[in-house]
Every structure is written in structure tokens, then in C-alpha cells.
Design a protein around this motif. Structure first.
Motif, mmCIF file in Angstrom:
data_model
loop_
_atom_site.group_PDB
_atom_site.id
_atom_site.type_symbol
_atom_site.label_atom_id
_atom_site.label_comp_id
_atom_site.label_asym_id
_atom_site.label_seq_id
_atom_site.Cartn_x
_atom_site.Cartn_y
_atom_site.Cartn_z
ATOM 1 N N GLU A 28 0.772 -1.090 0.044
ATOM 2 C CA GLU A 28 0.035 0.058 0.062
ATOM 3 C C GLU A 28 0.974 1.156 0.112
ATOM 4 O O GLU A 28 0.249 2.403 -0.146
ATOM 5 C CB GLU A 28 -0.941 0.021 1.253
ATOM 6 C CG GLU A 28 -1.981 -1.058 1.161
ATOM 7 C CD GLU A 28 -2.824 -1.024 2.269
ATOM 8 O OE1 GLU A 28 -3.040 -0.111 3.190
ATOM 9 O OE2 GLU A 28 -3.441 -2.202 2.491
ATOM 10 N N ARG A 30 3.193 4.153 -1.123
ATOM 11 C CA ARG A 30 3.495 5.282 -2.165
ATOM 12 C C ARG A 30 5.280 5.085 -2.158
ATOM 13 O O ARG A 30 6.121 5.172 -1.216
ATOM 14 C CB ARG A 30 3.404 6.726 -1.881
ATOM 15 C CG ARG A 30 3.696 7.730 -2.681
ATOM 16 C CD ARG A 30 3.324 9.133 -2.586
ATOM 17 N NE ARG A 30 3.906 9.566 -1.465
ATOM 18 C CZ ARG A 30 5.104 10.514 -1.627
ATOM 19 N NH1 ARG A 30 5.222 10.948 -2.692
ATOM 20 N NH2 ARG A 30 5.631 10.756 -0.391
ATOM 21 N N ARG A 45 11.651 2.945 -13.900
ATOM 22 C CA ARG A 45 10.379 3.235 -14.324
ATOM 23 C C ARG A 45 9.874 1.833 -14.955
ATOM 24 O O ARG A 45 8.775 1.157 -14.710
ATOM 25 C CB ARG A 45 10.053 4.269 -15.103
ATOM 26 C CG ARG A 45 9.889 5.510 -14.134
ATOM 27 C CD ARG A 45 9.339 6.828 -15.120
ATOM 28 N NE ARG A 45 10.385 7.148 -16.271
ATOM 29 C CZ ARG A 45 11.334 8.062 -16.101
ATOM 30 N NH1 ARG A 45 11.710 8.808 -14.819
ATOM 31 N NH2 ARG A 45 12.028 8.235 -17.211
ATOM 32 N N ALA A 49 7.131 -1.002 -13.812
ATOM 33 C CA ALA A 49 5.862 -1.513 -14.413
ATOM 34 C C ALA A 49 5.877 -2.919 -14.487
ATOM 35 O O ALA A 49 5.118 -3.608 -14.335
ATOM 36 C CB ALA A 49 6.000 -0.546 -15.704
ATOM 37 N N LYS A 52 4.680 -4.579 -11.746
ATOM 38 C CA LYS A 52 3.338 -4.286 -11.096
ATOM 39 C C LYS A 52 3.077 -3.420 -9.929
ATOM 40 O O LYS A 52 2.087 -3.432 -9.304
ATOM 41 C CB LYS A 52 2.336 -5.466 -11.078
ATOM 42 C CG LYS A 52 2.470 -6.458 -12.226
ATOM 43 C CD LYS A 52 1.546 -7.453 -12.357
ATOM 44 C CE LYS A 52 1.471 -8.344 -13.479
ATOM 45 N NZ LYS A 52 2.121 -7.999 -14.483
ATOM 46 N N ILE A 53 4.224 -2.486 -9.760
ATOM 47 C CA ILE A 53 4.204 -1.364 -8.830
ATOM 48 C C ILE A 53 4.295 0.054 -9.657
ATOM 49 O O ILE A 53 4.269 1.023 -8.786
ATOM 50 C CB ILE A 53 5.226 -1.623 -7.780
ATOM 51 C CG1 ILE A 53 6.638 -1.377 -8.388
ATOM 52 C CG2 ILE A 53 5.170 -2.722 -6.864
ATOM 53 C CD1 ILE A 53 7.636 -1.106 -7.461
ATOM 54 N N GLY A 54 4.141 -0.148 -10.516
ATOM 55 C CA GLY A 54 4.346 1.298 -11.695
ATOM 56 C C GLY A 54 3.272 2.389 -11.198
ATOM 57 O O GLY A 54 3.640 3.539 -11.070
ATOM 58 N N THR A 55 2.096 2.076 -10.957
ATOM 59 C CA THR A 55 1.337 3.088 -10.542
ATOM 60 C C THR A 55 1.572 3.682 -9.156
ATOM 61 O O THR A 55 1.026 4.763 -8.918
ATOM 62 C CB THR A 55 -0.160 2.510 -10.479
ATOM 63 O OG1 THR A 55 -0.268 1.527 -9.523
ATOM 64 C CG2 THR A 55 -0.600 2.152 -11.711
ATOM 65 N N ARG A 56 2.183 3.134 -8.313
ATOM 66 C CA ARG A 56 2.567 3.685 -6.873
ATOM 67 C C ARG A 56 4.284 4.196 -7.083
ATOM 68 O O ARG A 56 4.505 4.958 -6.077
ATOM 69 C CB ARG A 56 2.515 2.509 -5.978
ATOM 70 C CG ARG A 56 1.127 2.056 -5.763
ATOM 71 C CD ARG A 56 1.016 0.938 -4.280
ATOM 72 N NE ARG A 56 1.957 -0.251 -4.955
ATOM 73 C CZ ARG A 56 2.774 -0.717 -4.264
ATOM 74 N NH1 ARG A 56 3.074 -0.187 -3.092
ATOM 75 N NH2 ARG A 56 3.275 -1.846 -4.330
ATOM 76 N N GLU A 58 6.983 6.663 -8.181
ATOM 77 C CA GLU A 58 7.200 8.135 -8.824
ATOM 78 C C GLU A 58 8.804 8.406 -8.866
ATOM 79 O O GLU A 58 9.430 8.241 -8.007
ATOM 80 C CB GLU A 58 6.903 9.301 -7.858
ATOM 81 C CG GLU A 58 6.970 10.492 -8.604
ATOM 82 C CD GLU A 58 6.485 11.798 -7.561
ATOM 83 O OE1 GLU A 58 6.938 12.937 -7.665
ATOM 84 O OE2 GLU A 58 5.947 11.401 -6.489
#
Length: 181
Positions: A28, A30, A45, A49, A52-56, A58
Motif C-alpha cells: 500500500e 507510495r 520506471r 511497471a 506491477k508497482i508502476g502506479t505507486r 514516482e
């Protein structure tokens, strides 16, 4: 250790190995990775991806002073920073040492010192910072500087990195807890 891990930072993320591990350990959280090499950030990056952690995740270009923002607070900080000793002569004459991201300065401590002196405002109360520390740049100096900057350091493990060499053989991983918040 009693509180939920919500924000993780990997300083000098390179290809993203540590930030990916943090993302898998703390599903969970960031995740922020910084580096001085844009190609490394692109690789991080891509790897984020693929895992499967690319959306979290930065990615941010810059060092601890440039890449972190007001309001950033991290529960865990990982520092896999270069500590290569690079004299001014080496920087002028050796192609690979011209790259700032590989250059730890004339005593190898530039990156470590920069982080220790500037990270506290970005740490959550009770947060932890982990260094993969090369003994060539002085573990005791680092522990002293950490204490002077409000941390309670302790060495987790010492590893014989190059058993066939007598000089500069130990790598140290240090854990320090932020007590200033």
C-alpha cells in the motif's frame, strides 16, 4: 515496528531494485526513487511497471536537495549511494568518473554527508534510513555525523566484501532511526 509503512524513498535508485523490493514488501506504500541519471530513472520506471508497482512509483531526477519537496515525509529511506573516491585529477582524466552520479568526491563521502545533513525534514517520526555503506569512507565518521543530526544509528551487519584484500574489506549496512520527526 508498530506503525504502518505508507511512504518509501530510494535515494540513488539506479535500476530500481530496492524500491521494487519495498513496493512488494509494502503493497500500500507510495514509492519514490531519485537518481542523477535519467537513463537509470527510465530503467527504474520500466522495472517498476514490470513488477506491477508502476502506479505507486514516482521517479524524480536530482539529489536529496533537489528531488524532495516540502511536505514529503518518508517512513523508510534506502540509500544505495555511490561512495567512490574520485580525486579532481581522476575526474579530469578518467571518462567514467566524469559522471557525477558515480562520484563520491575526493574522500568518497560527498553523497553520504549530503543525505545525512538534509534528510531529516523529509522523515516521518520514527522513520528509518538504511545505508549500504562502504568501509573505505569511514563507518565511524558516518555514525558520528548521524548522531549529530538527530539519529540513533546502529550497525546491522558487517560483511567481508573482498576476502583476498586486507585493506578496506568490510561493507557495513547501517540502520538509523529518526528521533527528531
Amino acid at each position: 515496528r508498530g506503525h504502518r509503512i505508507r511512504n518509501c524513498l530510494d535515494l540513488g535508485t539506479g535500476r530500481g531494485t530496492f524500491v521494487i523490493a519495498l513496493g512488494l514488501l509494502f503493497p500500500e506504500a507510495r514509492l519514490v526513487g531519485t537518481d542523477l541519471n535519467e537513463q537509470a530513472l527510465q530503467l527504474a520506471r520500466n522495472n517498476a511497471a514490470l513488477n506491477k508497482i508502476g502506479t505507486r512509483f514516482e521517479s524524480r531526477f536530482g539529489d536529496v536537495q533537489e528531488a524532495l519537496h516540502d511536505g514529503d515525509k518518508f517512513d523508510i529511506v534506502i540509500c544505495g549511494l555511490p561512495s567512490t573516491v574520485v580525486t579532481p585529477e581522476m575526474a579530469r582524466t578518467t571518462e567514467r568518473h566524469k559522471f557525477i552520479e558515480l562520484n563520491g568526491g575526493p574522500d568518497g563521502r560527498r553523497n553520504v554527508n549530503l543525505v545525512i545533513r538534509n534528510i531529516n525534514p523529509y522523515m516521518s517520526m520514527g522513520g528509518a534510513i538504511y545505508f549500504n555503506h562502504n568501509s573505505m569512507i569511514g563507518v565511524e565518521k558516518t555514525l558520528k555525523l548521524l548522531r549529530e543530526n538527530g539519529f540513533e544509528p546502529r550497525v546491522i551487519k558487517r560483511v567481508q566484501q573482498y576476502p583476498d584484500q586486507q585493506k578496506h574489506t568490510a561493507a557495513t549496512i547501517s540502520y538509523v532511526e529518526n528521533t527528531l520527526g
